[in-house]
Design a protein around this motif. Structure first.
Motif, short mmCIF file in Angstrom:
data_model
loop_
_atom_site.label_atom_id
_atom_site.label_comp_id
_atom_site.label_asym_id
_atom_site.label_seq_id
_atom_site.Cartn_x
_atom_site.Cartn_y
_atom_site.Cartn_z
N MET A 294 13.22 45.59 -10.14
CA MET A 294 11.55 45.17 -10.31
C MET A 294 11.57 43.73 -10.94
SD MET A 294 9.73 48.78 -11.58
CE MET A 294 11.13 49.14 -12.91
N ALA A 295 10.41 42.94 -10.39
CA ALA A 295 10.37 41.70 -10.95
C ALA A 295 8.93 41.68 -11.71
CB ALA A 295 10.05 40.69 -9.83
N GLY A 296 8.67 40.87 -12.42
CA GLY A 296 7.54 40.50 -13.68
C GLY A 296 7.68 40.12 -15.00
N ASP A 297 6.71 40.00 -15.66
CA ASP A 297 6.82 39.78 -17.09
C ASP A 297 6.47 40.76 -17.79
OD1 ASP A 297 4.06 39.72 -16.50
OD2 ASP A 297 4.09 37.43 -17.13
N ASP A 298 5.90 42.02 -17.35
CA ASP A 298 5.53 43.14 -17.87
C ASP A 298 6.88 44.36 -18.04
OD1 ASP A 298 5.78 43.76 -15.27
OD2 ASP A 298 3.72 44.74 -15.34
N LEU A 299 8.04 44.05 -18.11
CA LEU A 299 9.45 44.89 -17.91
C LEU A 299 9.82 44.81 -19.16
CD1 LEU A 299 10.53 43.64 -14.39
CD2 LEU A 299 9.34 45.66 -15.10
N ARG A 300 10.77 45.87 -19.42
CA ARG A 300 11.63 45.87 -20.57
C ARG A 300 12.89 46.83 -20.49
NH1 ARG A 300 7.94 50.06 -24.76
NH2 ARG A 300 8.62 51.73 -23.32
N LEU A 301 13.96 46.45 -21.29
CA LEU A 301 15.07 47.16 -20.94
C LEU A 301 15.10 48.20 -22.11
CD1 LEU A 301 18.00 44.54 -20.48
CD2 LEU A 301 16.76 46.25 -18.84
N ALA A 302 15.18 49.47 -21.77
CA ALA A 302 15.19 50.61 -22.71
C ALA A 302 16.51 51.17 -22.80
CB ALA A 302 14.21 51.71 -22.50
N VAL A 303 17.26 50.94 -24.17
CA VAL A 303 18.59 51.38 -24.09
C VAL A 303 18.64 52.69 -25.07
CG1 VAL A 303 20.91 50.87 -24.98
CG2 VAL A 303 19.41 48.91 -24.32
N LEU A 304 18.99 53.80 -24.24
CA LEU A 304 19.03 55.00 -24.72
C LEU A 304 20.42 55.49 -25.34
CD1 LEU A 304 16.44 56.69 -22.35
CD2 LEU A 304 15.88 55.17 -24.33
N LEU A 305 20.56 55.93 -26.71
CA LEU A 305 21.79 56.27 -26.96
C LEU A 305 21.84 58.03 -27.28
CD1 LEU A 305 24.71 55.29 -27.72
CD2 LEU A 305 23.93 55.23 -30.16
N TYR A 306 22.85 58.64 -26.88
CA TYR A 306 22.71 60.20 -27.11
C TYR A 306 23.71 60.46 -27.99
CZ TYR A 306 18.67 60.27 -23.77
OH TYR A 306 17.63 60.21 -22.90
N GLU A 307 24.09 61.51 -28.24
CA GLU A 307 25.23 62.32 -28.97
C GLU A 307 25.82 63.01 -28.12
OE1 GLU A 307 25.11 62.40 -33.94
OE2 GLU A 307 23.47 63.47 -33.07
N GLY A 308 26.94 63.01 -27.52
CA GLY A 308 27.52 63.88 -26.57
C GLY A 308 26.96 63.25 -25.32
N ASP A 318 14.03 62.17 -26.45
CA ASP A 318 15.23 62.92 -26.46
C ASP A 318 16.51 62.06 -27.10
OD1 ASP A 318 15.92 62.03 -24.17
OD2 ASP A 318 15.26 63.97 -23.11
N ALA A 319 16.15 60.74 -27.07
CA ALA A 319 17.50 59.84 -27.28
C ALA A 319 17.58 59.95 -29.23
CB ALA A 319 17.06 58.63 -27.14
N TYR A 320 19.12 59.89 -29.29
CA TYR A 320 19.32 59.69 -30.69
C TYR A 320 19.00 58.45 -31.00
CZ TYR A 320 22.37 59.94 -34.95
OH TYR A 320 22.68 59.85 -36.27
N ARG A 321 19.05 57.25 -30.59
CA ARG A 321 18.74 55.89 -31.09
C ARG A 321 18.25 55.40 -29.87
NH1 ARG A 321 18.79 57.85 -35.24
NH2 ARG A 321 20.08 57.05 -36.99
N THR A 322 17.52 54.36 -30.04
CA THR A 322 16.63 53.70 -28.77
C THR A 322 16.62 52.06 -29.23
OG1 THR A 322 15.48 55.67 -28.36
CG2 THR A 322 14.73 53.55 -27.46
N LEU A 323 16.52 51.35 -28.36
CA LEU A 323 16.42 49.91 -28.41
C LEU A 323 15.40 49.44 -27.19
CD1 LEU A 323 19.55 48.05 -28.92
CD2 LEU A 323 17.67 48.21 -30.41
N ARG A 324 14.34 48.88 -27.44
CA ARG A 324 13.35 48.44 -26.54
C ARG A 324 13.33 46.83 -26.43
NH1 ARG A 324 10.97 52.93 -28.90
NH2 ARG A 324 10.45 54.42 -27.31
N LEU A 325 13.74 46.32 -25.20
CA LEU A 325 14.02 44.81 -25.42
C LEU A 325 13.09 44.31 -24.19
CD1 LEU A 325 17.74 44.77 -25.32
CD2 LEU A 325 16.26 44.72 -27.23
N PRO A 326 11.97 43.44 -24.73
CA PRO A 326 11.10 43.03 -23.61
C PRO A 326 11.70 41.92 -22.79
CG PRO A 326 10.02 43.28 -25.61
CD PRO A 326 11.20 43.52 -25.90
N ILE A 327 11.73 41.91 -21.58
CA ILE A 327 12.52 40.91 -20.73
C ILE A 327 11.22 40.33 -19.46
CG2 ILE A 327 14.73 42.12 -20.86
CD1 ILE A 327 14.32 43.27 -18.24
N THR A 328 11.93 39.28 -18.83
CA THR A 328 11.19 38.76 -17.68
C THR A 328 12.14 38.61 -16.48
OG1 THR A 328 9.53 37.34 -19.02
CG2 THR A 328 10.09 36.79 -16.81
#
Length: 356
Positions: A294-308, A318-328
């Protein structure tokens, strides 16, 4: 020299050997009750016993000089021996060991390793063996009739009966039993605390590498991509859970709508996922190849970390740890046109954010 006095060195030899054996077994990972049994004498008896042997190489059975009313102060009647009795020797050994452990801990604190198990074991082992060797030299230089010689029978006899009158009388069993119980409580509580330190609640760190920020940048990570073009994306996982853990990382591309303080995910797609095993205290890096769809400036990468393992439908809830990174993400044709004309400044996003 009688048969008993021939063994004047055996206690310090045994203390040195047991200290080395206990330290070695603890270093190799002995756990549970065996660890406590090994650590208690190493931390609360052996170093102090060796130090007391260095200070008092003679026995404490020599009689006092006759009392003389005309002799006071430094000239008052005193023992003809520079030693102490066996019960006092044991009590001083425990008390001195506590002090020596504190001194070793202070010395370890200024080393690169800090107050950790390895420097503590090494320091106590060196102190015990060193004081034992010096104590053996001092005993050897004493007259044979005054040299301290270990004897279990004499210890138990001295524990309940004094060979000469004391301020407590000749029968001192009550006082020694009280002292013994107090020392037992000290040894038990301090030994358990030393061998079973309180562990803080474990946690896991999830983060991306950052780059130096110049005056034209507003983010510390790569925040501009081109739709359909593959790009490298690295994630770091640090395990502080007190044991080895297996994780699954999922990278999602999300289109979001921000209205005030509320953010709504309008569309999302999974870009990559991978499993990783991280030892306790270690940091492992995961390298992904992502191609935004997808293209645009209203996007983000969501990094979801799970145990197991990750669920079939991964979400931040339901993720154990989460990163939200705004991107274009630029459209492919627009990016090609910009390159053809010399390029333009890319719109940069806000700095990284994440849930801990």
């Amino acid at each position: 020299m009688d048969d008993q006095n021939r063994w004047w060195y055996v206690d310090l030899v045994i203390v040195s050997l047991l200290a080395g054996l206990a330290g070695g077994l603890i270093h190799l990972g002995t756990a549970g009750m065996a660890r406590i049994v090994l650590a208690m004498p190493l931390f609360l008896l052996f170093p102090g016993y060796a130090f007391v042997a260095l200070l008092f190489p003679e026995n404490g059975d020599a009689p006092d000089e006759p009392f003389d009313e005309d002799r006071t102060g430094l000239w008052a009647p005193r023992s003809e021996s520079n030693g102490i009795d066996r019960v006092s020797r044991f009590i001083l050994s425990v008390v001195t060991s506590v002090v020596l452990v504190a001194v070793v801990a202070l010395a370890a604190n200024v080393t690169p390793w800090g107050i950790t198990l390895r420097p503590l074991l090494a320091g106590l082992g060196i102190a015990t063996v060193g004081f034992s060797l010096l104590g053996l030299v001092r005993r050897w230089r004493c007259p044979a009739d005054r040299r301290f010689t270990p004897s279990a029978g004499a210890f138990w006899s001295g524990l309940f009966y004094a060979s000469k009158d004391t301020p407590y009388g000749s029968n001192r069993a009550v006082y020694n039993i009280a002292i013994g119980l107090s020392l037992l409580l000290l040894v038990t509580s301090a030994g358990y605390a030393a061998t079973n330190p309180v562990e803080h609640e474990g946690f896991t760190e999830l983060y991306v590498d950052t780059d130096p920020v110049s005056g034209d940048d507003r983010s510390m990570y790569q925040s501009t991509y081109v739709r359909g073009e593959s790009a490298e994306f690295a994630v770091n996982v640090t395990n502080r859970e007190h044991e080895q853990r297996q994780y699954t990382t999922v990278v999602m591309l999300q289109r979001v709508n921000e209205s005030g303080r509320e953010t709504t995910v309008q569309a999302e797609t999974e870009l990559a996922s991978d499993e990783i095993t991280v030892s306790d205290g270690a940091t492992e890096s995961q390298q992904f190849e992502i191609a935004p769809t997808m293209a645009g400036d209203d996007l983000r990468l969501a990094v979801l970390l799970y145990e197991g393992d990750a669920p079939a439908d991964p979400t931040a809830a339901d993720a154990y740890r989460t990163l939200r990174l705004p991107i274009t993400v630029e459209d492919g044709q627009s990016a090609m046109a910009q390159r053809a004309t010399g390029g333009s400044d890319a719109v940069q996003s806000a700095p990284t954010g994440g849930d801990s």
